[in-house]
Design an enzyme around this catalytic site. Structure first.
Site, short mmCIF file in Angstrom:
data_model
loop_
_atom_site.label_atom_id
_atom_site.label_comp_id
_atom_site.label_asym_id
_atom_site.label_seq_id
_atom_site.Cartn_x
_atom_site.Cartn_y
_atom_site.Cartn_z
N ASP A 67 -3.04 0.81 0.01
CA ASP A 67 -3.64 2.13 0.06
C ASP A 67 -5.16 2.03 0.17
O ASP A 67 -5.75 0.96 0.01
CB ASP A 67 -3.26 2.96 -1.16
CG ASP A 67 -3.18 2.14 -2.45
OD1 ASP A 67 -3.96 1.19 -2.58
OD2 ASP A 67 -2.34 2.45 -3.30
N ASN A 136 2.28 7.45 -14.43
CA ASN A 136 3.20 8.53 -14.06
C ASN A 136 4.34 8.05 -13.17
O ASN A 136 5.08 8.86 -12.60
CB ASN A 136 2.43 9.68 -13.38
CG ASN A 136 1.76 9.25 -12.08
OD1 ASN A 136 1.88 8.11 -11.65
ND2 ASN A 136 1.06 10.18 -11.46
N HIS A 138 4.01 6.18 -10.37
CA HIS A 138 3.74 6.06 -8.94
C HIS A 138 3.70 4.60 -8.50
O HIS A 138 3.40 3.71 -9.28
CB HIS A 138 2.46 6.80 -8.54
CG HIS A 138 1.18 6.13 -8.93
ND1 HIS A 138 0.30 6.66 -9.83
CD2 HIS A 138 0.60 4.96 -8.51
CE1 HIS A 138 -0.76 5.87 -9.95
NE2 HIS A 138 -0.59 4.82 -9.17
N GLU A 143 2.82 9.49 -5.23
CA GLU A 143 2.80 10.22 -6.49
C GLU A 143 4.15 10.90 -6.74
O GLU A 143 4.90 11.19 -5.80
CB GLU A 143 1.70 11.28 -6.46
CG GLU A 143 0.29 10.73 -6.31
CD GLU A 143 -0.31 10.30 -7.64
OE1 GLU A 143 0.46 10.02 -8.59
OE2 GLU A 143 -1.54 10.25 -7.74
#
Length: 242
Positions: A67, A136, A138, A143
Site C-alpha cells: 500500500d 481492527n 485490516h 479496512e
C-alpha cells in the site's frame, strides 16, 4: 491456519527472516509482498543483517509493497516508499527495477491500481506475502466494510488506521493522509504463501476474530482462514485470546 507462538517479538522476527532467506535460496527470483508499520521493522533489520553477513542475496528478488498513502510523493518522509528505503531497500542489493510500489501522486487512482495488478500478474503473482494485522482486523489497507474489494483500489482510512501511522508524520494525526491505495484482497489471498505477524496485547482481539470469528468483511483478516498456506506468528500477548 498454522499458528506459532514465540517467546518474544524479536524471536519471531528472526525466525521470519530465516524463513524468507530460505525461500529466496530455493527460488532466487522470489516475488515478495511487503508491509510497512512497526510490526515488520525487526524482520527488515534481521534481513539486512543476513545480507551484510553474506547469507542473503536479493539481486533477483522482486518486491511489491502492499500500500501507499494517496496524495504524497515517494520522497516525502511520511510515505511508505521512504519508510522502505530507510529501513530496508537502501541496505540490501535489490535491483531498483525489481522494486514495485503504488504511486501515491497519481491523478488517476483507478488506472494506477489496474497497472499495479497487471504488473503483479505479469510476474506470476506473489510467492510469499508478509502481513501485519490492524487492531481492527485490516490487512494492508483493506479496512472493515460491508464488502471487500478484490482488486487494488483507493480506500478511505479509518481513524484507528490513521492513528496507527502517526509516527511517520511527527506524531501529528492531522498530517496523516485520509486516503491510500492498497493491494486488494485477491492479491493477498492468491499469494502462494502468507506469513502474518502480530505482537502485543493491542492485537489480541483482532487475532481472536481472525482465527475464530466468522469469515466476514467486518474482519478482513478472517479471510485467511480460507488460505491453503497461511501462517500466523504471535507473541504471548497477541495470543492471549486464541
Amino acid at each position: 491456519m498454522n499458528i506459532r507462538v514465540f517467546d518474544s517479538e524479536r524471536e519471531a522476527a528472526a525466525a521470519c527472516a530465516q524463513r524468507i532467506a530460505r525461500a529466496v535460496a530455493e527460488r532466487p527470483s522470489l516475488v515478495l509482498g511487503l508491509p510497512t508499520g512497526r510490526t515488520p521493522l525487526n524482520v527488515y533489520r534481521e534481513l539486512v543483517g543476513a545480507f551484510q553477513q553474506g547469507r542473503l542475496d536479493l539481486s533477483q528478488v522482486r518486491t511489491f509493497n502492499l500500500d501507499e498513502f494517496l496524495g504524497i510523493s515517494a520522497d516525502d518522509a511520511g510515505s511508505f516508499r521512504a519508510y522502505m528505503d530507510r529501513h530496508f531497500f537502501q541496505h540490501v542489493n535489490l535491483a531498483p527495477e525489481h522494486i514495485h510500489f503504488l504511486d501515491g501522486t497519481t491523478t488517476d487512482p483507478a488506472a494506477e491500481c489496474a497497472r499495479y495488478d497487471a504488473r503483479i500478474a505479469e510476474v506470476g503473482g506473489l510467492d510469499l506475502v508478509l502481513l501485519g494485522l490492524g487492531t481492527n482486523g485490516h490487512l494492508a489497507f483493506n479496512e472493515p466494510a460491508e464488502g471487500l474489494v478484490s482488486r487494488s483500489h483507493r480506500v478511505r482510512l479509518s481513524r484507528a488506521t490513521r492513528e496507527a501511522n502517526v509516527m511517520l508524520f511527527g506524531d501529528d494525526a492531522s498530517r496523516v493522509p485520509l486516503e491510500a491505495l492498497t493491494l486488494g484482497m485477491a492479491g493477498i489471498l492468491q499469494a502462494r504463501r502468507v506469513v502474518l505477524l502480530a505482537f502485543g496485547a493491542s492485537k489480541a482481539e483482532a487475532v481472536r476474530a481472525m482465527v475464530h470469528g466468522p469469515v466476514s468483511p467486518r474482519c478482513p483478516a478472517s479471510f485467511l482462514q480460507l488460505h491453503p498456506d497461511a501462517e500466523v506468528w504471535l507473541d504471548p500477548a497477541a495470543h492471549a485470546h486464541v
